[in-house]
Design a protein around this motif. Structure first.
Motif, PDB file in Angstrom:
ATOM      1  N   ASN A 160       0.787  -1.324  -0.071  1.00 39.13           N
ATOM      2  CA  ASN A 160      -0.038   0.008  -0.016  1.00 39.13           C
ATOM      3  C   ASN A 160       0.809   1.263  -0.263  1.00 39.13           C
ATOM      4  OD1 ASN A 160      -1.922   2.176   0.449  1.00 39.13           O
ATOM      5  ND2 ASN A 160      -2.856   1.338   2.181  1.00 39.13           N
ATOM      6  N   GLU A 170     -12.332  -4.020   6.437  1.00 39.12           N
ATOM      7  CA  GLU A 170     -11.499  -3.327   7.047  1.00 39.12           C
ATOM      8  C   GLU A 170     -11.874  -3.374   8.528  1.00 39.12           C
ATOM      9  OE1 GLU A 170      -8.563  -1.347   5.842  1.00 39.12           O
ATOM     10  OE2 GLU A 170      -8.514  -2.994   4.478  1.00 39.12           O
ATOM     11  N   SER A 207      -5.543  -3.076   3.366  1.00 37.57           N
ATOM     12  CA  SER A 207      -4.744  -1.836   3.164  1.00 37.57           C
ATOM     13  C   SER A 207      -3.645  -1.990   4.246  1.00 37.57           C
ATOM     14  CB  SER A 207      -5.708  -0.867   3.922  1.00 37.57           C
ATOM     15  OG  SER A 207      -5.734  -0.985   5.546  1.00 37.57           O
ATOM     16  N   LYS A 242      -0.693   0.254   8.177  1.00 36.61           N
ATOM     17  CA  LYS A 242      -1.130   1.700   7.181  1.00 36.61           C
ATOM     18  C   LYS A 242      -0.903   2.917   8.262  1.00 36.61           C
ATOM     19  CE  LYS A 242      -5.455   2.434   6.970  1.00 36.61           C
ATOM     20  NZ  LYS A 242      -6.811   1.952   6.524  1.00 36.61           N
ATOM     21  N   GLN A 291     -10.272   3.791   6.124  1.00 39.04           N
ATOM     22  CA  GLN A 291     -10.912   2.141   5.939  1.00 39.04           C
ATOM     23  C   GLN A 291     -11.956   2.339   4.923  1.00 39.04           C
ATOM     24  OE1 GLN A 291     -12.438   1.977   9.968  1.00 39.04           O
ATOM     25  NE2 GLN A 291     -11.014   0.168  10.422  1.00 39.04           N
ATOM     26  N   GLU A 342     -10.272   2.456   1.606  1.00 42.11           N
ATOM     27  CA  GLU A 342      -9.882   1.090   0.976  1.00 42.11           C
ATOM     28  C   GLU A 342     -10.893  -0.002   0.372  1.00 42.11           C
ATOM     29  OE1 GLU A 342      -6.965  -0.243   0.636  1.00 42.11           O
ATOM     30  OE2 GLU A 342      -7.008  -2.366   0.344  1.00 42.11           O
ATOM     31  N   GLN A 356     -11.374  -1.166  -3.410  1.00 40.74           N
ATOM     32  CA  GLN A 356     -11.611  -2.722  -3.642  1.00 40.74           C
ATOM     33  C   GLN A 356     -12.928  -2.838  -4.793  1.00 40.74           C
ATOM     34  OE1 GLN A 356      -9.865  -5.326  -3.228  1.00 40.74           O
ATOM     35  NE2 GLN A 356      -8.389  -4.509  -1.518  1.00 40.74           N
ATOM     36  N   ALA A 415      -7.622  -1.553  -6.357  1.00 42.21           N
ATOM     37  CA  ALA A 415      -6.657  -1.671  -5.292  1.00 42.21           C
ATOM     38  C   ALA A 415      -5.258  -2.302  -5.526  1.00 42.21           C
ATOM     39  CB  ALA A 415      -7.442  -2.578  -4.295  1.00 42.21           C
TER      40      ALA A 415
END
Lengths: 382, 131
Positions: free
Chosen positions: A175, A278, A322, A328, A339, A342, A346, A351
């Motif tokens: 990431n 997440e 993530s 992260k 969150q 991410e 996705q 991603a």
């Protein structure tokens, strides 16, 4: 209620960003979200922030941030629910658009933690000052007590907890926005400094600076801003007793379970439908407790999720692709929005190396304090 | 901790005063005006026994500034025979020996010192029974 979509996102890198102030971080993330959607105005801004007042002596973040975004005049409010501030800011933005009060809302989160404040003491203010902090407990200490209670009831080992950190660092290494873009070994985690038994340094999320922002609008207007909107299909917020001593079972995060039930109910989905999540891994033990409370895995599978790879990329239910809060970074007020971003990426298939193939339904869970507040959102790719 | 705030907490910190709901029997510590379980408003004052059992615990090795000189120290959630639970330090023993199920007595001790030469703040700590 109107259907609501996310149509743009922006975030800073997370880390020790000494060159950026609280307002710089906000402007970078918020402006990126606006530009991504090609929006030149908003009706309202929510600023998720745990403690600008204690970290940098700055309160009243609504007008400050609107002003620096060049939008003085717009409605703007700071939202606080400790480390869940970002997730609650998203929920309020969602409700405002769903209700018809506003058409275009920025839901943001920001925290500046490395400007010299006593971070341990500031974070402790999210626990019960008079009944917990007074006696010398810290946040790692509270989660360590949750871990020990869980270990007493279950077949959970320090190694199981450590695998969560190994897995999340592996994800974080992919990431470009992560604070720690490197892997760690099980040995490194198991041999890192003991902070509060049984939690070690590499079970703890770091101190971070960062900001994140998403732009919300009614789904029926979303195509004005993007070809790939992501719909918010469920939102749940719940609380539990503030002090660990006042909960029936310190190993159980009731607010997480309740917030999840509400979000699943609203979205008309079950935990088994979720394809990527997440989850609030402020300490590695929290990921295990939360996965169970969210119903993503049964207790035994939750305990071994990272060991078996079930919760890793390519596993049955990838959690924290993530890098999670652990890798992260965890600029507390920004976390809930990061969150969200991410999952947004996705569900749009953006991603990169972290992509969960074919993901259509995702979930975020963001928690305040030692679990006294939790907010869950469920998202669907459109 | 400003002095009026400390003074307000004296009933629970010094005397372990709790409240028992006359409706459902729940014991809340510190005392409250509304029962956290049944929302009853009729609560009677009750003093907690000065002993209990460890529910869960940890050893704090990275401590807040005010407690740095004491680290490493054990902290635990203690349940008293009345069913009330409270967070305390566990002292007068090797912190590594503290764990769930341990029987403790609650003793009156200095907890912390207020910043900038302020008042000394007292309360209860736990010590292992027979320790």
């Amino acid at each position: 209620m109107r259907e609501v979509a996310i149509v743009g996102a922006g975030m800073t890198r997370f880390g020790e960003l000494w060159q950026s102030s609280l307002r710089d971080l906000f402007v970078e993330a918020a402006d990126e979200a606006l530009r991504a959607a090609g929006a030149d105005h908003v009706d309202s801004i929510f600023v998720g922030n745990m403690s600008g007042g204690q970290f940098v002596g700055q309160e009243h973040l609504g007008p400050l941030m609107a002003d620096h975004l060049g939008m003085a005049g717009v409605a703007a409010t700071r939202v606080e629910s400790a480390c869940a501030s970002g997730g609650v800011a998203l929920r309020l933005g969602f409700i405002e658009v769903a209700s018809g009060m506003s058409d275009l809302v920025l839901a943001t989160g920001v925290e500046k933690m490395t400007d010299g404040a006593d971070v341990t003491n500031v974070l402790a203010s999210a626990a019960d000052q008079e009944n917990e902090v007074y006696h010398g407990i810290t946040f790692p200490g509270l989660y360590a007590m949750i871990a020990r209670a869980y270990m007493t009831e279950n077949d959970l080992t320090e190694e199981d907890i450590s695998w969560v950190a190994v897995k999340n660092h592996k994800h974080g290494a992919m990431n470009p926005k992560a604070q720690f873009q490197h892997e760690v070994t099980l040995e490194q985690v198991m041999n890192s400094t003991m902070v509060s038994d049984p939690l070690r340094l590499l079970h703890c999320s770091p101190v971070s600076d960062g900001a994140a922002a998403v732009l919300l609008c009614p789904l029926e207007q979303a195509r004005k801003y993007t070809d790939r909107p992501v719909r918010i299909v469920g939102s749940g917020l719940a609380t539990a007793p503030m002090a660990l001593a006042h909960r029936p079972d310190p190993a159980r995060l009731d607010a997480v379970a309740r917030s999840a039930e509400r979000a699943y109910g609203m979205a008309h989905v079950t935990p088994g439908d979720i394809q990527v999540a997440e989850v609030h891994d402020c300490f590695s033990i929290a990921e295990i407790c939360c996965i169970e409370a969210l119903g993503l895995l049964e207790r035994e599978a939750a305990v071994k999720g990272a060991v078996t790879g079930c919760t890793a990329l390519g596993g049955r239910i990838p959690v924290n692709t993530s890098g999670g809060l652990k890798a992260k970074g965890h600029p507390v007020g920004a976390t809930g929005i990061a969150q969200t971003i991410e999952i947004f990426e996705q569900l749009r298939g953006e991603a990169g190396d972290r992509q969960v193939e074919g993901a259509r339904l995702g979930l975020t869970q963001n928690m305040g304090g030692s679990g006294a507040s939790s907010v869950v959102h469920i998202f669907e790719g459109v | 901790m400003p002095s009026p705030r400390y003074w307000r907490e004296i009933p629970n910190r010094f005397r372990l005063e709790a409240a028992r709901c006359t409706g459902c029997g729940t014991v809340a510590f510190p005392a409250r005006t509304i029962c956290p379980k049944c929302r009853g408003r009729e609560l009677e004052s009750v003093r907690l026994s000065r002993h209990g059992k460890v529910v869960t615990s940890t050893v704090v090795r990275v401590a807040p500034d005010e407690f740095m000189m004491e680290a490493p120290y054990a902290m635990a959630v203690i349940e008293t025979p009345e069913g009330a639970r409270l967070m305390t330090q566990v002292v007068d023993c090797d912190p590594d020996t503290v764990g769930p199920g341990m029987e403790v007595d609650l003793v009156f001790r200095l907890i912390r010192k207020e910043d900038h030469g302020g008042i000394l703040c007292y309360g209860h700590k736990a010590v292992p029974v027979g320790g």
